[in-house]
Write a protein that holds these residues in place. Structure first.
Motif, PDB file in Angstrom:
ATOM      1  N   PRO A  55       0.838  -1.210   0.000  1.00 39.17           N
ATOM      2  CA  PRO A  55       0.000   0.000   0.000  1.00 39.17           C
ATOM      3  C   PRO A  55       0.871   1.258   0.000  1.00 39.17           C
ATOM      4  O   PRO A  55       1.065   1.911   1.023  1.00 39.17           O
ATOM      5  N   LEU A  56       1.410   1.590  -1.162  1.00 39.77           N
ATOM      6  CA  LEU A  56       2.377   2.683  -1.255  1.00 39.77           C
ATOM      7  C   LEU A  56       1.761   4.060  -1.012  1.00 39.77           C
ATOM      8  O   LEU A  56       2.463   4.977  -0.586  1.00 39.77           O
ATOM      9  N   GLY A  57       0.477   4.219  -1.272  1.00 35.96           N
ATOM     10  CA  GLY A  57      -0.172   5.495  -0.987  1.00 35.96           C
ATOM     11  C   GLY A  57      -0.170   5.788   0.505  1.00 35.96           C
ATOM     12  O   GLY A  57       0.179   6.895   0.942  1.00 35.96           O
ATOM     13  N   THR A  58      -0.540   4.798   1.291  1.00 41.80           N
ATOM     14  CA  THR A  58      -0.536   4.955   2.748  1.00 41.80           C
ATOM     15  C   THR A  58       0.884   5.154   3.257  1.00 41.80           C
ATOM     16  O   THR A  58       1.133   6.007   4.114  1.00 41.80           O
ATOM     17  N   LEU A  59       1.814   4.388   2.730  1.00 38.89           N
ATOM     18  CA  LEU A  59       3.215   4.539   3.120  1.00 38.89           C
ATOM     19  C   LEU A  59       3.699   5.962   2.839  1.00 38.89           C
ATOM     20  O   LEU A  59       4.338   6.592   3.684  1.00 38.89           O
ATOM     21  N   THR A  60       3.351   6.483   1.679  1.00 37.66           N
ATOM     22  CA  THR A  60       3.781   7.829   1.296  1.00 37.66           C
ATOM     23  C   THR A  60       3.232   8.889   2.240  1.00 37.66           C
ATOM     24  O   THR A  60       3.980   9.749   2.723  1.00 37.66           O
ATOM     25  N   VAL A  61       1.923   8.848   2.520  1.00 37.63           N
ATOM     26  CA  VAL A  61       1.355   9.885   3.392  1.00 37.63           C
ATOM     27  C   VAL A  61       1.909   9.786   4.807  1.00 37.63           C
ATOM     28  O   VAL A  61       2.106  10.810   5.472  1.00 37.63           O
ATOM     29  N   ASN A  62       2.183   8.574   5.269  1.00 37.87           N
ATOM     30  CA  ASN A  62       2.735   8.432   6.616  1.00 37.87           C
ATOM     31  C   ASN A  62       4.167   8.967   6.698  1.00 37.87           C
ATOM     32  O   ASN A  62       4.547   9.597   7.688  1.00 37.87           O
ATOM     33  N   ILE A  63       4.950   8.747   5.662  1.00 38.00           N
ATOM     34  CA  ILE A  63       6.319   9.271   5.651  1.00 38.00           C
ATOM     35  C   ILE A  63       6.303  10.796   5.533  1.00 38.00           C
ATOM     36  O   ILE A  63       7.011  11.494   6.264  1.00 38.00           O
ATOM     37  N   VAL A  64       5.487  11.320   4.635  1.00 31.68           N
ATOM     38  CA  VAL A  64       5.399  12.774   4.464  1.00 31.68           C
ATOM     39  C   VAL A  64       4.913  13.439   5.751  1.00 31.68           C
ATOM     40  O   VAL A  64       5.488  14.432   6.217  1.00 31.68           O
ATOM     41  N   ALA A  92      -4.516  14.337  10.324  1.00 29.50           N
ATOM     42  CA  ALA A  92      -5.447  13.945   9.264  1.00 29.50           C
ATOM     43  C   ALA A  92      -4.719  13.352   8.063  1.00 29.50           C
ATOM     44  O   ALA A  92      -5.256  12.501   7.360  1.00 29.50           O
ATOM     45  N   LEU A  93      -3.499  13.798   7.835  1.00 30.90           N
ATOM     46  CA  LEU A  93      -2.723  13.304   6.694  1.00 30.90           C
ATOM     47  C   LEU A  93      -2.257  11.872   6.914  1.00 30.90           C
ATOM     48  O   LEU A  93      -2.369  11.027   6.030  1.00 30.90           O
ATOM     49  N   THR A  94      -1.739  11.590   8.085  1.00 35.04           N
ATOM     50  CA  THR A  94      -1.212  10.255   8.363  1.00 35.04           C
ATOM     51  C   THR A  94      -2.338   9.333   8.819  1.00 35.04           C
ATOM     52  O   THR A  94      -3.381   9.783   9.252  1.00 35.04           O
ATOM     53  N   THR A  95      -2.086   8.033   8.726  1.00 34.21           N
ATOM     54  CA  THR A  95      -3.157   7.105   9.052  1.00 34.21           C
ATOM     55  C   THR A  95      -2.623   5.780   9.569  1.00 34.21           C
ATOM     56  O   THR A  95      -2.173   4.939   8.800  1.00 34.21           O
ATOM     57  N   PHE A  96      -2.664   5.623  10.862  1.00 40.05           N
ATOM     58  CA  PHE A  96      -2.234   4.371  11.466  1.00 40.05           C
ATOM     59  C   PHE A  96      -3.293   3.285  11.280  1.00 40.05           C
ATOM     60  O   PHE A  96      -2.963   2.114  11.080  1.00 40.05           O
ATOM     61  N   SER A  97      -4.555   3.664  11.320  1.00 44.54           N
ATOM     62  CA  SER A  97      -5.625   2.670  11.177  1.00 44.54           C
ATOM     63  C   SER A  97      -5.614   2.034   9.789  1.00 44.54           C
ATOM     64  O   SER A  97      -5.781   0.816   9.658  1.00 44.54           O
ATOM     65  N   THR A  98      -5.411   2.827   8.753  1.00 46.68           N
ATOM     66  CA  THR A  98      -5.353   2.271   7.402  1.00 46.68           C
ATOM     67  C   THR A  98      -4.113   1.408   7.233  1.00 46.68           C
ATOM     68  O   THR A  98      -4.159   0.353   6.596  1.00 46.68           O
ATOM     69  N   PHE A  99      -2.998   1.837   7.815  1.00 47.01           N
ATOM     70  CA  PHE A  99      -1.779   1.027   7.807  1.00 47.01           C
ATOM     71  C   PHE A  99      -2.064  -0.347   8.426  1.00 47.01           C
ATOM     72  O   PHE A  99      -1.702  -1.382   7.865  1.00 47.01           O
ATOM     73  N   GLY A 100      -2.727  -0.362   9.563  1.00 44.67           N
ATOM     74  CA  GLY A 100      -3.071  -1.625  10.221  1.00 44.67           C
ATOM     75  C   GLY A 100      -4.006  -2.476   9.378  1.00 44.67           C
ATOM     76  O   GLY A 100      -3.791  -3.681   9.203  1.00 44.67           O
ATOM     77  N   TYR A 101      -5.038  -1.849   8.832  1.00 39.06           N
ATOM     78  CA  TYR A 101      -5.996  -2.574   7.996  1.00 39.06           C
ATOM     79  C   TYR A 101      -5.311  -3.178   6.769  1.00 39.06           C
ATOM     80  O   TYR A 101      -5.519  -4.346   6.436  1.00 39.06           O
ATOM     81  N   GLU A 102      -4.504  -2.375   6.090  1.00 37.17           N
ATOM     82  CA  GLU A 102      -3.860  -2.864   4.868  1.00 37.17           C
ATOM     83  C   GLU A 102      -2.851  -3.969   5.164  1.00 37.17           C
ATOM     84  O   GLU A 102      -2.679  -4.893   4.359  1.00 37.17           O
ATOM     85  N   THR A 103      -2.212  -3.904   6.311  1.00 35.86           N
ATOM     86  CA  THR A 103      -1.288  -4.971   6.705  1.00 35.86           C
ATOM     87  C   THR A 103      -2.055  -6.265   6.963  1.00 35.86           C
ATOM     88  O   THR A 103      -1.656  -7.338   6.489  1.00 35.86           O
ATOM     89  N   ARG A 105      -4.939  -7.030   5.714  1.00 39.33           N
ATOM     90  CA  ARG A 105      -5.439  -7.472   4.401  1.00 39.33           C
ATOM     91  C   ARG A 105      -4.376  -8.273   3.662  1.00 39.33           C
ATOM     92  O   ARG A 105      -4.663  -9.300   3.045  1.00 39.33           O
ATOM     93  N   LEU A 106      -3.128  -7.826   3.729  1.00 41.09           N
ATOM     94  CA  LEU A 106      -2.038  -8.575   3.104  1.00 41.09           C
ATOM     95  C   LEU A 106      -1.894  -9.958   3.746  1.00 41.09           C
ATOM     96  O   LEU A 106      -1.689 -10.958   3.047  1.00 41.09           O
ATOM     97  N   VAL A 107      -2.015 -10.023   5.063  1.00 41.66           N
ATOM     98  CA  VAL A 107      -1.919 -11.310   5.767  1.00 41.66           C
ATOM     99  C   VAL A 107      -3.055 -12.232   5.346  1.00 41.66           C
ATOM    100  O   VAL A 107      -2.830 -13.403   5.023  1.00 41.66           O
ATOM    101  N   THR A 108      -4.276 -11.724   5.333  1.00 36.57           N
ATOM    102  CA  THR A 108      -5.417 -12.579   4.964  1.00 36.57           C
ATOM    103  C   THR A 108      -5.370 -12.998   3.502  1.00 36.57           C
ATOM    104  O   THR A 108      -5.928 -14.032   3.139  1.00 36.57           O
TER     105      THR A 108
END
Length: 142
Positions: A55-64, A92-103, A105-108
């Motif tokens: 999930p590179l979009g989420t990764l990008t916003v979290n780094i920025v 509002a820019l960063t998102t730990f919840s989406t990071f958790g969800y997407e991780t 999702r990758l596991v499932t």
């Protein structure tokens, strides 16, 4: 090493804004109203341009967002700026919840390596971005 500045904000280093809670809430709302659409636009732009199982979009916003917050802290941003830009915009820019969800999702989906990579890269890059921004602003500002 990241050095902390002592600027009289109080014993817990939390910024205070003249005008109290109402002003703080307004500043957080203002920052959040800007940060949320920026997050959406960055996520969509990255996802549309780069096809990746990560999930590179989420990764990008979290780094920025981490870099912006690190820059504010390193520059010893005043109370109102740290409240609006740090708590509101970066929150509002960063998102730990989406990071958790997407991780998860990758596991499932059985993409265990990508899930592990997402965790390691996200945490290391976000913490690294804060450290780099704090260090840079400490170096640039007197």
């Amino acid at each position: 090493m990241v050095r902390r500045r002592h600027d009289g904000r109080g014993s817990d280093d939390r910024p205070t804004v003249r005008g109290g809670a109402r002003v703080n809430i307004a500043l957080v709302l203002l920052g959040g109203m800007l940060g949320a659409p920026v997050r959406y636009l960055i996520d969509r732009a990255v996802t549309a341009r780069i096809d990746s199982p990560l999930p590179l979009g989420t990764l990008t916003v979290n780094i920025v967002g981490s870099a912006v917050l690190g820059g504010l802290i390193g520059a010893s941003a005043n109370g109102w700026l740290l409240t609006a830009a740090g708590t509101g915009f970066c929150g509002a820019l960063t998102t730990f919840s989406t990071f958790g969800y997407e991780t998860i999702r990758l596991v499932t989906d059985g993409a265990y390596g990508y899930a592990l990579g997402n965790v390691v890269i996200s945490v290391a890059a976000s913490v690294g971005a804060v450290y780099a921004a704090v260090s840079l602003t400490n170096w640039v500002t007197p």
